[in-house]
Design a protein around this motif. Sequence first.
Motif, PDB file in Angstrom:
ATOM      1  N   PHE A  48     129.522 109.720 -53.383  1.00  0.00           N
ATOM      2  CA  PHE A  48     130.243 110.812 -52.733  1.00  0.00           C
ATOM      3  C   PHE A  48     131.677 110.406 -52.441  1.00  0.00           C
ATOM      4  CE2 PHE A  48     128.298 108.261 -49.406  1.00  0.00           C
ATOM      5  CZ  PHE A  48     129.316 108.112 -48.466  1.00  0.00           C
ATOM      6  N   THR A  49     132.508 111.403 -52.185  1.00  0.00           N
ATOM      7  CA  THR A  49     133.870 111.145 -51.706  1.00  0.00           C
ATOM      8  C   THR A  49     133.929 111.510 -50.231  1.00  0.00           C
ATOM      9  OG1 THR A  49     134.745 113.348 -52.196  1.00  0.00           O
ATOM     10  CG2 THR A  49     134.869 111.718 -53.973  1.00  0.00           C
ATOM     11  N   CYS A  50     134.892 110.985 -49.568  1.00  0.00           N
ATOM     12  CA  CYS A  50     135.065 111.249 -48.144  1.00  0.00           C
ATOM     13  C   CYS A  50     135.232 112.747 -47.896  1.00  0.00           C
ATOM     14  CB  CYS A  50     136.288 110.475 -47.650  1.00  0.00           C
ATOM     15  SG  CYS A  50     136.588 110.600 -45.898  1.00  0.00           S
ATOM     16  N   TRP A  51     136.025 113.408 -48.724  1.00  0.00           N
ATOM     17  CA  TRP A  51     136.294 114.833 -48.548  1.00  0.00           C
ATOM     18  C   TRP A  51     135.044 115.685 -48.751  1.00  0.00           C
ATOM     19  CZ3 TRP A  51     138.920 118.446 -46.421  1.00  0.00           C
ATOM     20  CH2 TRP A  51     138.861 119.744 -46.901  1.00  0.00           C
ATOM     21  N   GLU A  52     134.191 115.326 -49.704  1.00  0.00           N
ATOM     22  CA  GLU A  52     132.971 116.110 -49.957  1.00  0.00           C
ATOM     23  C   GLU A  52     132.130 116.242 -48.694  1.00  0.00           C
ATOM     24  OE1 GLU A  52     130.662 114.375 -53.078  1.00  0.00           O
ATOM     25  OE2 GLU A  52     132.274 114.559 -54.529  1.00  0.00           O
ATOM     26  N   ILE A  53     131.957 115.145 -47.979  1.00  0.00           N
ATOM     27  CA  ILE A  53     131.128 115.165 -46.772  1.00  0.00           C
ATOM     28  C   ILE A  53     131.825 115.954 -45.669  1.00  0.00           C
ATOM     29  CG2 ILE A  53     129.937 113.731 -45.063  1.00  0.00           C
ATOM     30  CD1 ILE A  53     128.965 113.542 -48.088  1.00  0.00           C
ATOM     31  N   ALA A  54     133.113 115.741 -45.509  1.00  0.00           N
ATOM     32  CA  ALA A  54     133.866 116.466 -44.474  1.00  0.00           C
ATOM     33  C   ALA A  54     133.836 117.965 -44.733  1.00  0.00           C
ATOM     34  CB  ALA A  54     135.304 115.964 -44.425  1.00  0.00           C
ATOM     35  N   ASP A  55     133.978 118.356 -45.983  1.00  0.00           N
ATOM     36  CA  ASP A  55     133.980 119.778 -46.330  1.00  0.00           C
ATOM     37  C   ASP A  55     132.585 120.379 -46.191  1.00  0.00           C
ATOM     38  OD1 ASP A  55     135.295 122.140 -47.299  1.00  0.00           O
ATOM     39  OD2 ASP A  55     134.306 121.801 -49.230  1.00  0.00           O
ATOM     40  N   LYS A  56     131.572 119.684 -46.629  1.00  0.00           N
ATOM     41  CA  LYS A  56     130.192 120.185 -46.567  1.00  0.00           C
ATOM     42  C   LYS A  56     129.770 120.470 -45.127  1.00  0.00           C
ATOM     43  CE  LYS A  56     125.454 118.842 -47.592  1.00  0.00           C
ATOM     44  NZ  LYS A  56     124.590 117.771 -48.090  1.00  0.00           N
ATOM     45  N   HIS A  57     130.157 119.594 -44.208  1.00  0.00           N
ATOM     46  CA  HIS A  57     129.741 119.733 -42.805  1.00  0.00           C
ATOM     47  C   HIS A  57     130.825 120.338 -41.918  1.00  0.00           C
ATOM     48  CE1 HIS A  57     126.039 117.598 -43.586  1.00  0.00           C
ATOM     49  NE2 HIS A  57     126.729 116.689 -44.239  1.00  0.00           N
ATOM     50  N   GLN A  58     131.946 120.765 -42.523  1.00  0.00           N
ATOM     51  CA  GLN A  58     133.073 121.332 -41.775  1.00  0.00           C
ATOM     52  C   GLN A  58     133.467 120.441 -40.596  1.00  0.00           C
ATOM     53  OE1 GLN A  58     134.976 124.187 -42.639  1.00  0.00           O
ATOM     54  NE2 GLN A  58     133.898 123.579 -44.492  1.00  0.00           N
ATOM     55  N   LEU A  59     133.651 119.167 -40.887  1.00  0.00           N
ATOM     56  CA  LEU A  59     133.999 118.192 -39.857  1.00  0.00           C
ATOM     57  C   LEU A  59     135.444 118.383 -39.409  1.00  0.00           C
ATOM     58  CD1 LEU A  59     132.295 115.063 -41.421  1.00  0.00           C
ATOM     59  CD2 LEU A  59     131.431 116.540 -39.594  1.00  0.00           C
ATOM     60  N   PRO A  60     135.731 118.076 -38.150  1.00  0.00           N
ATOM     61  CA  PRO A  60     137.100 118.247 -37.659  1.00  0.00           C
ATOM     62  C   PRO A  60     138.039 117.200 -38.255  1.00  0.00           C
ATOM     63  CG  PRO A  60     135.757 117.184 -36.000  1.00  0.00           C
ATOM     64  CD  PRO A  60     134.827 117.587 -37.115  1.00  0.00           C
ATOM     65  N   GLU A  61     139.308 117.519 -38.268  1.00  0.00           N
ATOM     66  CA  GLU A  61     140.321 116.569 -38.709  1.00  0.00           C
ATOM     67  C   GLU A  61     140.531 115.539 -37.601  1.00  0.00           C
ATOM     68  OE1 GLU A  61     142.179 116.139 -41.485  1.00  0.00           O
ATOM     69  OE2 GLU A  61     141.171 117.767 -42.522  1.00  0.00           O
ATOM     70  N   TRP A  87     135.994 105.638 -58.865  1.00  0.00           N
ATOM     71  CA  TRP A  87     137.051 106.613 -58.582  1.00  0.00           C
ATOM     72  C   TRP A  87     136.674 107.970 -59.144  1.00  0.00           C
ATOM     73  CZ3 TRP A  87     141.214 105.289 -55.663  1.00  0.00           C
ATOM     74  CH2 TRP A  87     141.421 103.936 -55.458  1.00  0.00           C
ATOM     75  N   ALA A  88     137.234 109.016 -58.561  1.00  0.00           N
ATOM     76  CA  ALA A  88     137.029 110.384 -59.042  1.00  0.00           C
ATOM     77  C   ALA A  88     138.246 111.209 -58.658  1.00  0.00           C
ATOM     78  CB  ALA A  88     135.770 110.989 -58.424  1.00  0.00           C
ATOM     79  N   CYS A  89     138.337 112.407 -59.196  1.00  0.00           N
ATOM     80  CA  CYS A  89     139.378 113.348 -58.790  1.00  0.00           C
ATOM     81  C   CYS A  89     138.852 114.137 -57.592  1.00  0.00           C
ATOM     82  CB  CYS A  89     139.727 114.302 -59.927  1.00  0.00           C
ATOM     83  SG  CYS A  89     140.525 113.470 -61.300  1.00  0.00           S
ATOM     84  N   THR A  90     139.667 114.261 -56.583  1.00  0.00           N
ATOM     85  CA  THR A  90     139.244 114.943 -55.366  1.00  0.00           C
ATOM     86  C   THR A  90     139.240 116.460 -55.540  1.00  0.00           C
ATOM     87  OG1 THR A  90     139.603 115.186 -53.001  1.00  0.00           O
ATOM     88  CG2 THR A  90     141.568 115.007 -54.361  1.00  0.00           C
ATOM     89  N   ASN A  91     138.381 117.119 -54.775  1.00  0.00           N
ATOM     90  CA  ASN A  91     138.349 118.580 -54.733  1.00  0.00           C
ATOM     91  C   ASN A  91     139.154 119.118 -53.567  1.00  0.00           C
ATOM     92  OD1 ASN A  91     136.668 118.690 -56.936  1.00  0.00           O
ATOM     93  ND2 ASN A  91     134.814 118.642 -55.710  1.00  0.00           N
ATOM     94  N   ARG A  92     139.752 118.236 -52.772  1.00  0.00           N
ATOM     95  CA  ARG A  92     140.522 118.663 -51.616  1.00  0.00           C
ATOM     96  C   ARG A  92     141.683 119.533 -52.095  1.00  0.00           C
ATOM     97  NH1 ARG A  92     141.460 115.283 -46.375  1.00  0.00           N
ATOM     98  NH2 ARG A  92     142.606 116.834 -45.175  1.00  0.00           N
ATOM     99  N   PRO A  93     141.797 120.751 -51.568  1.00  0.00           N
ATOM    100  CA  PRO A  93     142.794 121.691 -52.075  1.00  0.00           C
ATOM    101  C   PRO A  93     144.231 121.195 -52.004  1.00  0.00           C
ATOM    102  CG  PRO A  93     141.302 122.768 -50.533  1.00  0.00           C
ATOM    103  CD  PRO A  93     140.987 121.316 -50.499  1.00  0.00           C
ATOM    104  N   THR A  94     144.571 120.420 -51.000  1.00  0.00           N
ATOM    105  CA  THR A  94     145.957 119.993 -50.834  1.00  0.00           C
ATOM    106  C   THR A  94     146.291 118.722 -51.599  1.00  0.00           C
ATOM    107  OG1 THR A  94     145.327 118.776 -48.850  1.00  0.00           O
ATOM    108  CG2 THR A  94     146.118 121.045 -48.547  1.00  0.00           C
ATOM    109  N   ALA A  95     145.324 118.131 -52.279  1.00  0.00           N
ATOM    110  CA  ALA A  95     145.555 116.850 -52.951  1.00  0.00           C
ATOM    111  C   ALA A  95     145.799 116.975 -54.454  1.00  0.00           C
ATOM    112  CB  ALA A  95     144.384 115.915 -52.700  1.00  0.00           C
ATOM    113  N   HIS A  96     145.690 118.174 -55.000  1.00  0.00           N
ATOM    114  CA  HIS A  96     146.007 118.431 -56.411  1.00  0.00           C
ATOM    115  C   HIS A  96     145.231 117.519 -57.367  1.00  0.00           C
ATOM    116  CE1 HIS A  96     149.123 120.952 -54.794  1.00  0.00           C
ATOM    117  NE2 HIS A  96     149.590 119.934 -54.112  1.00  0.00           N
ATOM    118  N   HIS A  97     143.940 117.337 -57.113  1.00  0.00           N
ATOM    119  CA  HIS A  97     143.038 116.560 -57.970  1.00  0.00           C
ATOM    120  C   HIS A  97     143.471 115.103 -58.129  1.00  0.00           C
ATOM    121  CE1 HIS A  97     140.766 120.122 -58.868  1.00  0.00           C
ATOM    122  NE2 HIS A  97     141.891 120.755 -59.124  1.00  0.00           N
ATOM    123  N   SER A  98     144.026 114.537 -57.079  1.00  0.00           N
ATOM    124  CA  SER A  98     144.423 113.129 -57.097  1.00  0.00           C
ATOM    125  C   SER A  98     143.186 112.238 -57.196  1.00  0.00           C
ATOM    126  CB  SER A  98     145.167 112.771 -55.817  1.00  0.00           C
ATOM    127  OG  SER A  98     146.351 113.511 -55.720  1.00  0.00           O
TER     128      SER A  98
END
Length: 114
Positions: A48-61, A87-98
């Motif tokens: 998993f990526t860090c963002w996947e878990i944060a997004d799935k559970h709607q964790l706070p920033e 490594w993988a490309c992120t799905n985080r909207p603000t990261a532009h698939h970094s």
Amino acid sequence: MTAIQPALDGSIPPAKKTATRQRAEDYDTWLAQVWPKYIEAAATGRVFTCWEIADKHQLPEPPDPAHHWGRLMTLLRDEGYTRTAGWACTNRPTAHHSGVRTWKGTAAARRAAA
């Protein structure tokens, strides 16, 4: 004020939900909220990526997003719950698939969940 465009039948469409996320007041409170979700993810043994878990559970920033997310993952690794998986490309909207690090739960994380 933003203008609302009525539909062709004259009805007003419902307001769109924005993707805003809560921000924690302090680091310790934030860590207490997010830690169990990452331990749970590590116990699955999947990558998993860090963002996947944060997004799935709607964790706070965190109070300092630029540094605290990385610190969280380092703590999880240091405690023996996760290891790097590549490594993988992120799905985080603000990261532009970094490119981002991927993580995988360890056998110790799976035993802790049992």
